[in-house]
Scaffold this motif. Sequence first.
Motif, mmCIF file in Angstrom:
data_model
loop_
_atom_site.group_PDB
_atom_site.id
_atom_site.type_symbol
_atom_site.label_atom_id
_atom_site.label_comp_id
_atom_site.label_asym_id
_atom_site.label_seq_id
_atom_site.Cartn_x
_atom_site.Cartn_y
_atom_site.Cartn_z
ATOM 1 N N GLU A 125 -17.140 -86.716 32.193
ATOM 2 C CA GLU A 125 -16.719 -85.863 31.123
ATOM 3 C C GLU A 125 -17.146 -84.416 31.419
ATOM 4 O O GLU A 125 -18.271 -84.066 31.112
ATOM 5 N N ASP A 207 -26.313 -91.706 40.909
ATOM 6 C CA ASP A 207 -25.796 -92.733 39.980
ATOM 7 C C ASP A 207 -25.937 -94.201 40.464
ATOM 8 O O ASP A 207 -26.031 -94.365 41.731
ATOM 9 N N SER A 278 -26.547 -86.338 30.952
ATOM 10 C CA SER A 278 -25.446 -86.237 29.584
ATOM 11 C C SER A 278 -25.095 -87.753 29.361
ATOM 12 O O SER A 278 -24.472 -88.584 30.353
HETATM 13 C C1 LIG Z 1 -21.300 -92.655 30.285
HETATM 14 S S1 LIG Z 1 -21.500 -92.329 31.925
HETATM 15 C C2 LIG Z 1 -21.903 -90.612 31.834
HETATM 16 C C3 LIG Z 1 -21.458 -89.848 33.222
HETATM 17 C C4 LIG Z 1 -21.997 -88.426 33.287
HETATM 18 N N1 LIG Z 1 -23.421 -88.066 32.800
HETATM 19 C C5 LIG Z 1 -20.984 -87.706 32.156
HETATM 20 O O1 LIG Z 1 -21.585 -87.082 31.276
HETATM 21 O O2 LIG Z 1 -19.696 -87.667 32.454
HETATM 22 C C6 LIG Z 1 -23.007 -93.036 32.433
HETATM 23 C C7 LIG Z 1 -23.397 -92.739 33.695
HETATM 24 O O3 LIG Z 1 -24.893 -93.384 33.724
HETATM 25 C C8 LIG Z 1 -25.118 -94.120 35.070
HETATM 26 N N2 LIG Z 1 -26.199 -94.882 34.959
HETATM 27 C C9 LIG Z 1 -26.676 -95.783 33.994
HETATM 28 N N3 LIG Z 1 -27.899 -96.230 34.216
HETATM 29 C C10 LIG Z 1 -28.433 -95.395 35.367
HETATM 30 C C11 LIG Z 1 -29.481 -95.668 36.172
HETATM 31 N N4 LIG Z 1 -30.693 -96.320 35.609
HETATM 32 N N5 LIG Z 1 -29.611 -94.844 37.083
HETATM 33 C C12 LIG Z 1 -28.556 -93.990 37.518
HETATM 34 N N6 LIG Z 1 -27.491 -93.857 36.956
HETATM 35 C C13 LIG Z 1 -27.349 -94.661 35.767
HETATM 36 C C14 LIG Z 1 -23.772 -95.095 34.806
HETATM 37 O O4 LIG Z 1 -23.604 -95.582 36.360
HETATM 38 C C15 LIG Z 1 -22.682 -93.705 34.443
HETATM 39 O O5 LIG Z 1 -21.919 -93.383 35.705
#
Ligand SMILES: C[S@@+](CC[C@H](N)C(=O)[O-])C[C@H]1O[C@@H](n2cnc3c(N)ncnc32)[C@H](O)[C@@H]1O
Length: 352
Positions: A125, A207, A278
Motif C-alpha cells: 500500500e 520481505d 509499515s
Molecule cells: C501487510 S503486508 C505490508 C507490506 C508493506 N509493508 C505495506 O505497508 O504495504 C506485511 C508484509 O510483511 C512481510 N513479513 C511478515 N513477516 C515477516 C518477517 N518476519 N520478515 C520479513 N517480512 C515479513 C509479509 O511477507 C508481507 O509482505
Amino acid sequence: MHADPAISAAILGAFQTQVKWCEHLEAPFTAALLRAAAREFQSGGKLAEIIGGWPGDPKADLLPLRINGALNALVLTGTAPELASVYPPHARPDEASLQTILASVLRQHGDFIRRFIVSPPQTNEVGRSAALLGGFLEIAAATKLPLRLLEIGASAGLNLLWDRFFYRLGDASWGDPAAPVQLAPAWQGSLPPLTAPVRVAERTGCDLFPIDIADPDQRLRLRAYMWVDHTERMKRLDGAIALARREGVTVERSNATAFVQRQLATPRQGTATVLYHSIMWNYVSDEDKAAVTNLVRDAAGRATPEAPLAWLRFELEEAGTNPVVNLTLWPGGLDRRLAVASPHGATIEWVG
Ligand SMILES: C[S@@+](CC[C@H](N)C(=O)[O-])C[C@H]1O[C@@H](n2cnc3c(N)ncnc32)[C@H](O)[C@@H]1O
C-alpha cells in the motif's frame, strides 16, 4: 458443498466477514461480488467444487480475498469479458445478474482460479508513505544527513520510493508535483518539517515473500489483490509500479531478523540509517520481534551524531484502533509518537 458442515460453515463465515469489511471500507462492488460468490458456494455450484475441500482455515487464509484476486486477475488480463462488462467503472449490475455472470465465469475458468488461490494475497500500500513521510522529514531535520533506507516487510518495495512521490497535506505540499504517485491524505494537526533537507543515499528492503515487479505474473497478482472499487488506489499503485520498474527497486528474500542483523552490524558514517516498516509487525513471530528489537538496541549503542540510527514504524498498537507512527532516534533514544493514521494512510492526524 463440502460434506463436512463445519468446513462449509467456516467458509461461509469467512465470506460474510469479508463482505462486512468491504462494505465498511467503501468497496460495494467487491462486497456484492463476494456475496454472489458465497451464494454460489452455498448452492453447491462450481465454487463449492473449487474450494469446498479447503484444507486450511478459510478466514486466516483470506480465502475470499484469494477468490476476489483470481476474479480480478481474469478481468485485468481480458480473459473474462462478461465479468469485465459489469466491473467498475460500469454501472453495478443487480445481484441476480452478477450471480449469473459469476456462475458462468466460475464454470469457464475453474482451473485458473484453482491455481491462483494457492498463494496468499500479498499487497503493497503506497498510501502508507504519506503516514511515514513526516517521520523521514523529522529524521532529516534532526540529523541533516543523507538517509540510508532499510525497510523490513517491504513487499514489492514501493514504499522505498516515498521521496519520489508528491504529497498534498492540507494547504501544504511536498515533493515533485509531476511525480507519478500523488498522495493527498486528509491531514489534521500541524505539519512535519517540510523544508528539511532530504537526500536518499541508499534504499534496500527485505520481505519473507517479496514481490518481483519485473515479473509480469507477480505484477498482475499485486494489481489483482487491489479492490476494484478503489480506483484512486489502483492509479497510484500503477504509478508506483512504473516508477519502481524504472528505478530497478529490488527487495531481497529474507526474514527481518537476518536482514537487520546484517544491515545494522556496523554503523555507516555520514548517513542516518533508517530502519522502517509499515503494517508488518503483527505478522512477525514473537521470537523475531524480540530478535529485531535486541539488534536495534545493540546498534543504538553504537550510534553517534555522524552515524545516527532511526527506527520508524507505522504499526497497529491495539486491535480495532488506527495504526500509529512512532519514531525513535539515537544517539539519545528519544521516542516520539508522531501520527495516528488510517491503515491505508487516507487520513492522518499529526500529533508529533
Ligand atoms: C501487510 S503486508 C505490508 C507490506 C508493506 N509493508 C505495506 O505497508 O504495504 C506485511 C508484509 O510483511 C512481510 N513479513 C511478515 N513477516 C515477516 C518477517 N518476519 N520478515 C520479513 N517480512 C515479513 C509479509 O511477507 C508481507 O509482505
